[in-house]
Design an enzyme around this catalytic site. Structure first.
Site, PDB file in Angstrom:
ATOM      1  N   CYS A  77      39.928  22.557 128.297  1.00 15.33           N
ATOM      2  CA  CYS A  77      41.436  22.325 128.055  1.00 15.33           C
ATOM      3  C   CYS A  77      42.135  23.992 127.501  1.00 15.33           C
ATOM      4  CB  CYS A  77      41.475  21.566 127.156  1.00 15.33           C
ATOM      5  SG  CYS A  77      40.480  19.717 127.692  1.00 15.33           S
ATOM      6  N   HIS A 131      46.062  23.680 122.964  1.00 16.57           N
ATOM      7  CA  HIS A 131      44.612  23.189 123.008  1.00 16.57           C
ATOM      8  C   HIS A 131      44.782  21.947 121.770  1.00 16.57           C
ATOM      9  CE1 HIS A 131      40.395  22.075 123.412  1.00 16.57           C
ATOM     10  NE2 HIS A 131      40.263  22.073 121.800  1.00 16.57           N
TER      11      HIS A 131
END
Length: 467
Positions: A77, A131
């Site tokens: 991610c 994130h």
């Protein structure tokens, strides 16, 4: 000429001159609706998976150009999102894990949303764009970049409150990296992603008359796979199409290539079906939230002036080669959905060209006439939006860090070539024309020696290029 006729003629001429002298009204700026899904692979109807129900993403594909070969720069991610949003490869951002903020390494970089903010767009974020740890950081800022936005919302729904009810099929793994799920009671609007869709619609309603860059980050289908029970009910557990497997599949695969050890984390077929059904249920739930956004654009008459970008930060294995989730360089982990809809542009077209998430930043900058005033490592996709099959000379590059070594992969329209620790820990070559499931590693084949040599040069060239 009679005076009255002369006067009227003069009046008409003067009126025409004045009209000609008036400036044409300034062309209205494009809005941007930037939709991110978390951990979404290409198991979607518009990408050819007829089992998974994704009617709204499929509807979006009919409004724009679907990129059939789009790839993440890093199948994890934070490294992926940091790369996309800065326009720089992971080796430039220096982000290979989930803790470090990209500004530590690139303090002066202008991010994609920041570029719009700096150019008088209303820049807003709802949910996960930079994130967040999922599910731990839901409802917080996570690793957000405050200077990218005029406004932000961090929804937190019933899914977060009910974490204790989740069934974890891999109890030794934390929830965010576990095959875990919950078919919950209640409505979409009680879930974090349902709240996100509703908050985004409020922003559309309030800012519809001002140019905006609205980023909406959905948390699903990231694990734990939580969605209202009705989405689970759409899938018959006994009919879940498990991926094809062959005997001795991993005999020719380098050890470094494997993230899931042992294969399937030891789960039996029945448990794998549970996990895969839950993943698909959360795709369908997230898809319904995308539908709300598309409906709102139409209702507010914003569709004719709003560019829509739909993307996922990386792909996702659901059992291919015994692997689950991301952090591998197999196709299912590196391949991502990418759909771009431009008002007045091509509709329902598919581009077969090999592109990268890194290309989104320069594409939006060009479409909206904005100068990033910095070097970007991607390439604008505007030529492919005009002609999806136009000539294109770029490959796609993906990397992942495995313990202390780096795996690097290059994808052309036909091949995937991968080196682990510069080849010292193994190499892989797959011919997607003949072997789309990547079952046969051809790296040691004498017949493919030239292909290996050529792709090794291409791989080195791609990763050595600097902005």
């Amino acid at each position: 000429m009679k005076p009255i006729v002369y006067f009227l003629t003069l009046l008409v001429v003067n009126s025409q001159v004045l009209h000609a002298q008036q400036k044409e009204p300034a062309k209205k700026k494009y809005n941007v609706l930037f939709i991110a899904a978390d951990d979404l692979n290409n198991d979607l109807g518009c990408y050819g998976n007829n089992f998974v129900k994704s009617p709204n993403i499929d509807r979006l594909a009919k409004r724009g150009v679907l990129f059939d070969k789009a790839y993440t720069q890093f199948p994890l991610c934070s490294p992926s999102r940091s790369s996309l949003l800065t326009g720089q490869r992971p080796d430039v951002t220096g982000i290979y894990e989930l803790q470090t903020h990209f500004r530590k390494n690139l303090p002066e970089i202008v991010t994609l949303p920041q570029l719009f903010k700096n150019n008088d767009y209303y820049s807003a974020r709802v949910g996960k764009i930079y994130h967040y740890g999922v599910p731990g950081q839901i409802g917080t800022d996570g690793l957000d970049d405050p200077i990218s936005w005029d406004y932000k919302v961090n929804p937190k729904g019933r899914d977060k409150a009910e974490e204790g009810n989740v069934k974890n099929l891999t109890p030794n793994r934390p929830l965010g990296s576990a095959l875990a799920y919950l078919a919950t009671e209640g409505t979409d609007d009680e879930q974090t992603d349902g709240l996100s869709a509703n908050e985004a619609i409020k922003i559309l309603e309030e800012k519809k008359d001002k140019p905006f860059f609205l980023a909406v980050g959905f948390f699903r289908p990231h694990s734990p796979y939580v969605a209202p029970k009705k989405y689970f009910d759409q899938y018959d557990l006994d009919k879940i199409p498990l991926p094809k497997e062959i005997a001795n599949d991993l005999d020719d695969v380098p050890e470094a290539a494997l993230f899931t050890k042992p294969a399937h984390w030891g789960l039996k077929e029945a448990e794998r079906r549970e996990a895969q059904r839950a993943y698909y249920a959360t795709i369908s739930f997230m898809d319904a939230q995308v539908g709300k956004l598309l409906d709102a654009l139409d209702r507010l008459k914003l569709s004719d002036n709003t560019i829509i970008v739909f993307w996922s930060d990386h792909g996702y294995n659901v059992g291919q080669h015994g692997q689950w989730m991301k952090q591998s360089l197999f196709e299912n982990s590196a391949h991502v959905p990418l759909i771009i809809s431009v008002p007045g542009g091509n509709k329902g077209k598919v581009s077969p060209r090999t592109v990268e998430l890194l290309d989104i930043y320069p594409t939006l900058a060009e479409l909206c006439g904005l100068d990033p005033k910095q070097n970007l490592q991607g390439k604008s996709l505007t030529s492919l939006l005009k002609n999806p099959s136009a000539k294109w000379d770029r490959a796609a590059y993906t990397q992942v860090k495995r313990d202390k070594i780096m795996g690097r992969s290059v994808r052309t329209e036909r091949y995937r070539y991968t080196e682990w620790d510069e080849g010292k820990a193994g190499i892989e070559l797959y011919d997607h024309l003949k072997d789309p499931d990547e079952f046969h590693n051809l790296a040691k084949s004498n017949e493919q020696a030239k292909t290996v040599k050529d792709l090794a040069i291409l791989l080195k060239k791609g990763f050595s290029s600097q902005p």
